[in-house]
Design a protein around this motif. Structure first.
Motif, short mmCIF file in Angstrom:
data_model
loop_
_atom_site.label_atom_id
_atom_site.label_comp_id
_atom_site.label_asym_id
_atom_site.label_seq_id
_atom_site.Cartn_x
_atom_site.Cartn_y
_atom_site.Cartn_z
N ALA A 34 -9.63 43.98 17.91
CA ALA A 34 -9.49 43.62 16.49
C ALA A 34 -9.31 44.86 15.62
N LEU A 35 -9.90 45.96 16.03
CA LEU A 35 -9.77 47.19 15.27
C LEU A 35 -8.32 47.65 15.21
N THR A 36 -7.62 47.51 16.31
CA THR A 36 -6.23 47.97 16.38
C THR A 36 -5.21 46.87 16.08
N GLY A 37 -5.66 45.61 16.07
CA GLY A 37 -4.74 44.50 15.82
C GLY A 37 -3.82 44.22 16.98
N SER A 38 -4.37 44.22 18.20
CA SER A 38 -3.53 44.13 19.39
C SER A 38 -2.79 42.80 19.51
N THR A 62 -9.98 36.53 8.50
CA THR A 62 -8.59 36.37 8.93
C THR A 62 -8.25 37.27 10.11
N VAL A 63 -8.65 38.53 10.01
CA VAL A 63 -8.35 39.48 11.08
C VAL A 63 -9.11 39.14 12.35
N ALA A 87 -1.03 38.94 5.57
CA ALA A 87 -2.45 39.29 5.71
C ALA A 87 -2.60 40.58 6.50
N PRO A 88 -3.71 41.29 6.35
CA PRO A 88 -3.96 42.48 7.17
C PRO A 88 -3.98 42.12 8.65
N ARG A 89 -3.57 43.05 9.51
CA ARG A 89 -3.46 42.76 10.93
C ARG A 89 -4.61 43.33 11.75
N SER A 90 -5.42 44.23 11.17
CA SER A 90 -6.47 44.88 11.95
C SER A 90 -7.67 45.20 11.09
#
Length: 351
Positions: A344-348, A257-258, A300-303
């Motif tokens: 993706a790590l930060t959810g930009s 998802t992320v 859902a998680p963002r990052s």
């Protein structure tokens, strides 16, 4: 126009209450001693299935785990041998389905699948095993379930967050199938309808988890998206998810998802036909942004950081990805891959 499309042999029993047809499906396949597979959390449902099967249930194995660790697969094969099983029933989410495939791969035992999430892996001949932090995958028609029972009533208790992430897991199958080297117009039709069904169903499920109609639409979408993956080559998205699951034990559906919006943002500019299909299915002009906003809007998680990944892990992920080239519409350089993972790590992309 020229293309090749090879359909997989699939038998689907679909509809509310269809779990009741389980004994008939076992009899149709000539199975008399089924090993029932589930995760620990689905043992009650596995017990219900065993009750329906009666004497046809030889034993229960309720230790399925995410990413199919080899030691769990070995234990399940031993359980099948000890029970003198002539087939397996995998009931639950992707962990149970994956374990059934692992047993089938090494024993040849036929599998009946009763999925209770929207991952769609029951529609594919793709297997996966994790050993010493590395997840191996492959394709073998022997692991494709002989019969799949889709009963939306079995998903009514699926938590909203799991419903959303497993649904996006299925959408990821369709997205990658659209730009796969062996894509075809038939796959595109299934992918578009699968994405459209899930995109409409998931907000409805989040609003009312007991809505059988929305649950039905989500299962249909999962079926179609899984079928797309079953006949096409996996690309960068799935490769990264397997690395993150095997090496870092990140939750499978949430990782899909992320990561999906970022891989889509990377690949869709060089895959205009796929982008066009997804724009229609999602009713948007910004596919990556829409995917990110919808997922986080549904909880859902963002990052990747939320899933436990750290910046110090990126070097290992990049190295592992570079070791195993994949068919991808855009060349995957080390620099590009690092930038994708950093975003993706930060959810930009997420709000």
């Amino acid at each position: 126009m020229t293309f090749t499309y090879e359909a997989l042999p699939m038998r689907v029993v679909f509809g509310a209450g269809s779990i009741g047809q389980l004994p008939r499906e076992a009899a149709r396949l000539g199975l008399r001693r089924l090993l029932v597979l589930s995760t620990p959390g689905q043992r009650a449902l596995a017990g219900r299935a065993a009750g329906l099967l009666g004497d046809t249930c030889a034993a229960l194995f309720g230790e399925a785990r995410m990413h199919v660790p080899v030691e769990v697969a070995d234990a399940a094969r031993a359980a099948a041998r000890d029970a003198d099983a002539d087939g397996c029933l995998a009931i639950g989410g992707g962990s149970a389905v994956g374990l059934g495939k692992a047993v089938a791969r090494d024993t040849g035992l036929p599998v009946i699948s009763v999925p209770t999430t929207y991952a769609g892996s029951e529609m594919t001949p793709v297997w996966g095993l994790t050993e010493r932090g590395r997840k191996r995958t492959g394709r073998d028609r022997a692991v494709l379930p002989r019969s799949v029972i889709y009963d939306p009533e079995l998903t009514l208790r699926l938590p909203v967050e799991v419903s959303v992430t497993s649904g996006f897991n299925a959408i990821a199958h369709a997205v990658e199938a659209l730009y796969a080297p062996d894509a075809s117009p038939i796959v595109s039709l299934m992918a578009e309808e699968g994405v459209r069904s899930l995109a409409a169903a998931l907000p409805a499920v989040a609003a009312d988890p007991q809505a059988v109609g929305a649950r039905t639409d989500a299962l249909r979408g999962a079926w179609l998206c899984g079928a797309c993956l079953g006949v096409t080559t996996m690309s960068l998205h799935h490769k990264l998810c397997h690395i993150l699951g095997g090496a870092f034990d990140l939750p499978h559906a949430a990782t899909h998802t992320v990561l999906l919006p970022y891989v889509a943002a990377f690949n869709l500019p060089v895959a205009p036909a796929a982008d066009g299909v997804l724009r229609r299915a999602l009713a948007t002009d910004d596919v990556p942004g829409h995917l990110a906003r919808t997922a986080t809007g549904l909880g859902a998680p963002r990052s990747l950081a939320e899933l436990g990944l750290g910046e110090g892990d990126l070097d290992e992920i990049v190295a592992l990805a570079q070791e195993q080239p994949c068919a991808n519409p855009r060349p995957v350089t080390e620099e590009a891959l690092r930038a994708l993972l950093a975003d993706a790590l930060t959810g930009s992309l997420a709000p």
